[in-house]
Structures are given as C-alpha cells and as structure tokens.
Design a protein around this motif. Sequence first.
Motif, short mmCIF file in Angstrom:
data_model
loop_
_atom_site.label_atom_id
_atom_site.label_comp_id
_atom_site.label_asym_id
_atom_site.label_seq_id
_atom_site.Cartn_x
_atom_site.Cartn_y
_atom_site.Cartn_z
N UNK A 299 0.82 -1.21 0.00
CA UNK A 299 0.00 0.00 0.00
C UNK A 299 0.86 1.27 0.00
N UNK A 300 2.14 1.11 0.27
CA UNK A 300 3.09 2.22 0.25
C UNK A 300 4.29 1.80 -0.59
N UNK A 301 4.75 2.72 -1.43
CA UNK A 301 5.94 2.43 -2.25
C UNK A 301 6.94 3.57 -2.09
N UNK A 302 8.12 3.24 -1.53
CA UNK A 302 9.19 4.22 -1.38
C UNK A 302 10.08 4.20 -2.62
N UNK A 303 10.46 5.36 -3.07
CA UNK A 303 11.32 5.46 -4.24
C UNK A 303 12.21 6.69 -4.14
N UNK A 304 13.33 6.69 -4.83
CA UNK A 304 14.18 7.88 -4.81
C UNK A 304 13.45 9.09 -5.40
N UNK A 305 13.65 10.24 -4.81
CA UNK A 305 13.02 11.46 -5.31
C UNK A 305 13.30 11.66 -6.80
N UNK A 306 14.54 11.33 -7.22
CA UNK A 306 14.92 11.54 -8.61
C UNK A 306 14.10 10.71 -9.58
N UNK A 307 13.52 9.61 -9.11
CA UNK A 307 12.77 8.73 -9.99
C UNK A 307 11.30 9.10 -10.15
N UNK A 308 10.87 10.15 -9.48
CA UNK A 308 9.47 10.57 -9.64
C UNK A 308 9.14 10.87 -11.10
N UNK A 309 10.11 11.43 -11.84
CA UNK A 309 9.86 11.79 -13.24
C UNK A 309 9.65 10.55 -14.11
N UNK A 310 10.05 9.37 -13.61
CA UNK A 310 9.91 8.13 -14.38
C UNK A 310 8.57 7.46 -14.18
#
Length: 349
Positions: A299-310
Amino acid sequence: MTRQTWTAAISALLFVVLAAVIALVPVPYITWAPGTTYDLLGKVNDSDAISISGATVYPTSGQLRMTTISVTAPESNLTLPEVLISYFMPDRVVLPRVAVYRPGTSATDVNREESVLMTQSQTSAVVAALRAANIPVTELPMVYSVQNAGAAAGILEPGDLISAVDGTAVVTPSDVVKAVKDRHVGQRVVFSIIRDRVPMQRAVTTRASTTTPDTPTVGVDINIGYSYDPKVSFAVDPNVGGSSAGLMFSLAIYDRLTTGELVSGQVVAGTGTMTAGGVVGSIGGVAEKLAAASRDKATVFLLPQQNCVDVTSVPAGIRLVPVNDLKGAIAALQMLSDPAQAANVAGCS
C-alpha cells in the motif's frame, strides 16, 4: 503441374521459410518485467531474510518488501515474435540489449558484476542503518583487490581491514599508500589487519613498481571499509544482484535495531540505492517494480526522489513516497503510522 501452380507452391514455401526465420532468429533486444518481491522482515526459504547478532533486536510487524525486475538473462536471446508480444504486454518494457549488457560481456562477467554490486549495497546499507540507530561504526582502510601476481597475493585478501602499518595506526587509504611508498623496494612491511572480525598481522615484502622502478608496491588497491560489533547476514536469493535494494535493506535493519515499529502492520515496498552516509540514489525499472509491489499487496511504495519523473502511472491502492535519504525515509514511515500525520507525507509532484 501448371506454371501458376509451381509459382504458388514456391511462393508458399518461401513464405514458410521466411516465417521460420522471423520466428527463430534472435534479435538484439531484452525485456524487463515485474520480478519477485522479498519481505525483509520475514523469511526466505525458512531463514530470516535478514538476521542480526551481537546487538539487541526488537519485534516488528508488517512487511518491508524489496522489489526486483525480471530481465532477460545475458545468455538468453529473444525472437522477433517474443519482442513484439512483450512490447504490447502491460508492465513490460523492451530495451536494446546494448542498453543493459555491454557488447562482448559474458554471462559470467555480468553475474559477477551484479553479485559485487549486491555485496557492496548490503555493506553500505548495514553501515547506514547502524549509524541511524546510533550504533558505533569505525571507518578503516580496506583491501579492495589484490593483484594476482602482486607481492601481497596469497597474503592479504579483499575485505581485510588495515588498522596499522609497521605498528603505526592508519585511518585513510592514503595513509596506507604513503606508508608503503615510504619504504624501500624489497623491504618487509607488516600490516595489522582484521579479517572476518579476527585481528592478525601479515608481512609483505615490497616489489618495484612496473612503471616507476624506484617506487615500492605491494600490489593491492585500497578503499574504505567499516568495523562494527553487530553481525548482519542476508538470506535473499543469491541470483538477485544489483544495488537497488539498499534503501529497503537499511530500513529493515533499522527497524530490527530500534524500539517501536516502523511500518506498524503495513505492507511497504520500495527501491533505491543507499550509500554508507545514508543517501538514497536513483534506480531503473520503477514501473516494473511498482507493478510487482501492487501484485504483492503493498500500500506504500518508497522510491528515490529523482525517480518521480519516471512514474507515468500509479497502480490503484498504492501511495508513492519519494525520499532523498534514510533519515527522510524513516521519518516518512513514522508519520504514515500516525493517523494524525499521515496526510502530511509528501508524494511525487
């Protein structure tokens, strides 16, 4: 048989041959697809995914899932029909083979490189988590590699931590390099090392550098290593390589080493590299990892801030939480566990 009949028969035969060639001849592409996810707070093949000894550990609840992608193996090839099918399938991406595997690189080389990246990722994740949990970590020069025909071959080993050279303490890799260069060619040098947590001494006789004959060398490359009391072991599938699980490794270790529950019963998945200093780095395959997380009920997915554009679409029921560092990831999960603060956790914008 008439001329028209011969023409039709030959045309049909040529069509069959051409179709067979198209179906069987490999093309220079590979695919990425959602891979397996692993609960790092749970078990893998009846063993704890992450086991810790030498420190107090605390109970946890919920799941912290590292995500992976399924990629065409370096020794495998795809045919044109397989590529076309993959292209139109959801949650799959088709990439040129050269974008993933360097030309001329063998499957053995690829697997070795991926294994090294995983080992380095685990080491950095452990150090970052211990530091976040306020457990002492000491930096020491470390033998990174040993030249096969070098003076130290069979004496020093990759992973040896160097605490002193000829009885003089060393703190940085440059300290070790300087200490060796200050000796003479053919001089015996005693290294005080820690190998597999056991202090010992090893003597190496210097040799002349192949480029500058007056310079002594022992034939090793030195990097930064770490010494700490807890012992952390991983039971993740050894066939899984790369460095993108660092963030989730760190969070799982931190959760085990600290009071309170970081995820409080939630299913949290994520991805991102991790430095020993706690900085989260970008990764590839975000869409495929999101799909894997959704499939396994996160229900939660952590990802690098830089990958938001992907991120082009988010599966229903998943909340994206971008992070820049381990400290921020811990704070975000703590806020998500508090209904009064959960709404304040930022997403990708």
